[in-house]
Design a protein around this motif. Structure first.
Motif, PDB file in Angstrom:
ATOM      1  N   PRO A  20      19.098  46.661  37.983  1.00  0.00           N
ATOM      2  CA  PRO A  20      18.775  47.322  36.617  1.00  0.00           C
ATOM      3  C   PRO A  20      20.289  47.699  36.011  1.00  0.00           C
ATOM      4  CG  PRO A  20      17.184  48.834  37.458  1.00  0.00           C
ATOM      5  CD  PRO A  20      17.689  47.992  38.344  1.00  0.00           C
ATOM      6  N   TYR A  21      20.863  47.652  37.004  1.00  0.00           N
ATOM      7  CA  TYR A  21      22.185  48.045  36.910  1.00  0.00           C
ATOM      8  C   TYR A  21      23.236  47.373  37.018  1.00  0.00           C
ATOM      9  CZ  TYR A  21      19.629  52.158  35.987  1.00  0.00           C
ATOM     10  OH  TYR A  21      18.576  53.342  35.917  1.00  0.00           O
ATOM     11  N   ARG A  22      22.528  46.133  37.888  1.00  0.00           N
ATOM     12  CA  ARG A  22      22.940  45.102  38.321  1.00  0.00           C
ATOM     13  C   ARG A  22      24.621  44.575  37.720  1.00  0.00           C
ATOM     14  NH1 ARG A  22      24.989  40.046  37.220  1.00  0.00           N
ATOM     15  NH2 ARG A  22      25.347  38.442  39.024  1.00  0.00           N
ATOM     16  N   ASN A  23      24.659  44.486  36.281  1.00  0.00           N
ATOM     17  CA  ASN A  23      26.796  44.247  35.513  1.00  0.00           C
ATOM     18  C   ASN A  23      27.238  45.773  36.014  1.00  0.00           C
ATOM     19  OD1 ASN A  23      24.946  41.877  34.712  1.00  0.00           O
ATOM     20  ND2 ASN A  23      24.643  43.029  32.670  1.00  0.00           N
ATOM     21  N   MET A  24      26.918  46.908  35.796  1.00  0.00           N
ATOM     22  CA  MET A  24      27.633  48.108  35.686  1.00  0.00           C
ATOM     23  C   MET A  24      27.638  48.116  37.011  1.00  0.00           C
ATOM     24  SD  MET A  24      26.735  51.921  35.820  1.00  0.00           S
ATOM     25  CE  MET A  24      25.405  51.660  37.680  1.00  0.00           C
ATOM     26  N   ILE A  25      27.198  48.117  38.415  1.00  0.00           N
ATOM     27  CA  ILE A  25      27.571  47.326  39.947  1.00  0.00           C
ATOM     28  C   ILE A  25      28.480  46.480  40.194  1.00  0.00           C
ATOM     29  CG2 ILE A  25      26.612  47.107  42.205  1.00  0.00           C
ATOM     30  CD1 ILE A  25      23.854  48.110  41.339  1.00  0.00           C
ATOM     31  N   PRO A  71      16.000  45.482  33.362  1.00  0.00           N
ATOM     32  CA  PRO A  71      17.492  45.108  33.255  1.00  0.00           C
ATOM     33  C   PRO A  71      18.142  45.757  31.804  1.00  0.00           C
ATOM     34  CG  PRO A  71      16.929  43.522  33.899  1.00  0.00           C
ATOM     35  CD  PRO A  71      15.340  44.784  33.918  1.00  0.00           C
ATOM     36  N   PHE A  72      17.071  45.329  30.809  1.00  0.00           N
ATOM     37  CA  PHE A  72      16.754  45.317  29.112  1.00  0.00           C
ATOM     38  C   PHE A  72      17.303  46.709  28.819  1.00  0.00           C
ATOM     39  CE2 PHE A  72      15.604  46.305  25.127  1.00  0.00           C
ATOM     40  CZ  PHE A  72      16.405  45.999  24.254  1.00  0.00           C
ATOM     41  N   HIS A  73      17.261  48.222  29.812  1.00  0.00           N
ATOM     42  CA  HIS A  73      17.041  49.443  29.176  1.00  0.00           C
ATOM     43  C   HIS A  73      18.514  50.405  29.849  1.00  0.00           C
ATOM     44  CE1 HIS A  73      12.111  50.639  29.610  1.00  0.00           C
ATOM     45  NE2 HIS A  73      12.564  49.360  28.772  1.00  0.00           N
ATOM     46  N   SER A  74      19.151  48.922  30.356  1.00  0.00           N
ATOM     47  CA  SER A  74      20.549  49.920  30.732  1.00  0.00           C
ATOM     48  C   SER A  74      21.764  48.868  29.513  1.00  0.00           C
ATOM     49  CB  SER A  74      21.195  49.027  31.794  1.00  0.00           C
ATOM     50  OG  SER A  74      20.955  47.569  32.574  1.00  0.00           O
ATOM     51  N   THR A  75      20.894  48.332  28.813  1.00  0.00           N
ATOM     52  CA  THR A  75      22.067  47.203  28.127  1.00  0.00           C
ATOM     53  C   THR A  75      22.687  48.559  26.861  1.00  0.00           C
ATOM     54  OG1 THR A  75      20.126  46.390  26.829  1.00  0.00           O
ATOM     55  CG2 THR A  75      21.089  45.263  28.625  1.00  0.00           C
ATOM     56  N   SER A  76      23.430  48.227  26.656  1.00  0.00           N
ATOM     57  CA  SER A  76      23.797  48.757  24.987  1.00  0.00           C
ATOM     58  C   SER A  76      23.225  48.562  24.156  1.00  0.00           C
ATOM     59  CB  SER A  76      25.611  48.880  24.888  1.00  0.00           C
ATOM     60  OG  SER A  76      25.371  47.279  23.920  1.00  0.00           O
ATOM     61  N   CYS A  77      22.459  47.991  23.969  1.00  0.00           N
ATOM     62  CA  CYS A  77      21.424  47.435  22.848  1.00  0.00           C
ATOM     63  C   CYS A  77      20.104  48.360  22.511  1.00  0.00           C
ATOM     64  CB  CYS A  77      20.815  46.348  22.434  1.00  0.00           C
ATOM     65  SG  CYS A  77      19.930  45.011  21.481  1.00  0.00           S
ATOM     66  N   TYR A  78      19.740  48.298  24.212  1.00  0.00           N
ATOM     67  CA  TYR A  78      18.521  48.986  23.861  1.00  0.00           C
ATOM     68  C   TYR A  78      19.193  50.323  24.047  1.00  0.00           C
ATOM     69  CZ  TYR A  78      14.854  52.203  25.701  1.00  0.00           C
ATOM     70  OH  TYR A  78      14.508  53.115  26.727  1.00  0.00           O
ATOM     71  N   LYS A  79      20.049  51.403  24.793  1.00  0.00           N
ATOM     72  CA  LYS A  79      20.959  53.104  24.300  1.00  0.00           C
ATOM     73  C   LYS A  79      20.998  52.687  22.924  1.00  0.00           C
ATOM     74  CE  LYS A  79      22.201  52.090  28.789  1.00  0.00           C
ATOM     75  NZ  LYS A  79      23.324  52.951  30.030  1.00  0.00           N
ATOM     76  N   THR A  80      21.682  52.020  22.038  1.00  0.00           N
ATOM     77  CA  THR A  80      22.081  52.040  20.848  1.00  0.00           C
ATOM     78  C   THR A  80      20.582  52.140  19.822  1.00  0.00           C
ATOM     79  OG1 THR A  80      23.315  51.115  20.337  1.00  0.00           O
ATOM     80  CG2 THR A  80      23.272  50.586  19.255  1.00  0.00           C
ATOM     81  N   SER A  81      19.401  51.386  20.159  1.00  0.00           N
ATOM     82  CA  SER A  81      18.079  51.681  19.273  1.00  0.00           C
ATOM     83  C   SER A  81      17.808  52.470  19.766  1.00  0.00           C
ATOM     84  CB  SER A  81      17.638  49.820  19.439  1.00  0.00           C
ATOM     85  OG  SER A  81      18.178  49.227  19.551  1.00  0.00           O
ATOM     86  N   PHE A  82      17.497  52.780  20.907  1.00  0.00           N
ATOM     87  CA  PHE A  82      17.125  54.636  21.533  1.00  0.00           C
ATOM     88  C   PHE A  82      17.456  56.067  21.153  1.00  0.00           C
ATOM     89  CE2 PHE A  82      15.342  57.567  24.786  1.00  0.00           C
ATOM     90  CZ  PHE A  82      13.892  57.726  24.192  1.00  0.00           C
ATOM     91  N   PHE A  83      19.368  55.256  20.342  1.00  0.00           N
ATOM     92  CA  PHE A  83      19.309  56.412  19.505  1.00  0.00           C
ATOM     93  C   PHE A  83      19.330  56.784  18.101  1.00  0.00           C
ATOM     94  CE2 PHE A  83      23.516  57.898  17.100  1.00  0.00           C
ATOM     95  CZ  PHE A  83      23.446  58.933  17.433  1.00  0.00           C
TER      96      PHE A  83
END
Length: 326
Positions: free
Chosen positions: A130-135, A286-298
């Motif tokens: 799920p952190y593939r992009n960051m890795i 993997p969706f949970h590590s996206t900025s979209c998810y983090k912004t929505s959850f915030f």
């Protein structure tokens, strides 16, 4: 058990790393009364271990103090000790991060034939991590070209035999980490992967029971030997996934040590998940590590009116996407 259990500690009064380490070491001693626990620390940490802080070190068998240049931050000092551990510690060891709970006897690690072992990061391949992009972003920053099919290991628990090849590995790992730091990558795992590749992949995979990463290791939950709850990931307040992810618990330990009411929570670690847990598969995680998810959850937590507006906009976008597809 002949293999040492090794912790690295860099801490002061402003953090909870000592308190986390004390809980992990207590759990290790609880399930492995004869275990040899080595604590590797820097000189500044050693100087501030007074009063209640020193009392938390009772499970420690051996303390190794290394003097480091004062120019380094605490995070950097911790990484220097971790990537140089094989150079400072004699004998075979099982390195273990502080944000862990030992849940079972560890003595069968002595018969494991692997010389340098670790568990796959997130218990999966890079393709499904799920952190593939960051890795991949961190790898690119240190000029490490990753392939989808190559192993990528979590550096939170590492089995390390005292052989020449591992001394060479750690020397290279520390060199690579310092180069990465100069390029803005302070994490040690990217250089761990880079070193593995440069030395023709000496790291071998060990079972996920040795490093059950709590958000991704449900497959190993009821048989785990070490639970890695990754306190830096996810909620750490009263809505935390796991009891030992709550920072308030360590603030309590900072004041009064490991009290009697906490001992059952160490003794029975598999019972400390929160009452409502959602299990997801590799497709949605993997969706949970996206900025979209983090912004929505915030927005969901902090600004419900903006979250409602976002929901309306997303519904419109969904209808447009469906129409366009038709």
């Amino acid at each position: 058990m002949n293999t040492k259990l090794l912790y690295v500690l860099v801490s002061d009064e402003s953090d909870i790393y000592l308190e986390q380490a004390s809980v992990s070491m207590f759990s290790a001693r609880l399930h492995n009364p004869q275990i040899h626990i080595t604590l590797l620390m820097d000189d500044l940490t050693d100087k501030n271990l007074i009063g209640q802080r020193r009392e938390l070190l009772k499970p420690v068998s051996e303390k190794i103090v290394i003097s480091l240049d004062a120019k380094y931050t605490n995070k950097e000092r911790s990484r220097i000790l971790k990537t140089g551990a094989r150079l400072y510690v004699h004998g075979d060891f099982l390195f273990i991060d502080c944000d862990t709970i030992v849940a079972a006897p560890l003595d069968d690690i002595d018969t494991n034939p692997i010389d340098l072992g670790a568990v796959m990061d997130c218990h999966t391949t890079l393709t499904h991590n799920p952190y593939r992009n960051m890795i991949f972003r961190h790898a690119q920053s240190i000029n490490n070209v990753l392939c989808e099919n190559e192993p990528y290991f979590n550096s939170g628990i590492i089995l390390v035999r005292d052989i020449e090849a591992n001394h060479i590995f750690y020397e290279r790992w520390q060199t690579n980490w310092k180069k990465g730091l100069a390029g803005g990558v302070s994490m040690d795992q990217p250089s761990f992967s880079q070193t593995n590749k440069e030395l023709n992949y000496p790291i071998q995979e060990i079972s996920g029971i040795w490093n059950c990463q709590i958000r991704h290791g449900m497959k190993y939950w009821n048989i785990a030997k070490i639970i890695h709850y990754l306190c830096t990931n996810g909620s750490s307040g009263e809505n935390a996934l796991y009891f030992w992810m709550q920072k308030c618990v360590y603030q309590q330990i900072k004041k009064s040590g490991i009290s009697d009411d906490l001992i059952p929570k160490i003794q029975y670690p598999f019972e400390q998940l929160c009452s409502c847990v959602n299990v997801e598969n590799a497709q949605s995680l993997p969706f949970h590590s996206t900025s979209c998810y983090k912004t929505s959850f915030f927005l969901y937590k902090e600004h419900p009116y903006l979250f409602h507006l976002e929901s309306v906009i997303l519904k419109i976008m969904k209808k447009v996407a469906r129409y366009a597809k038709v």
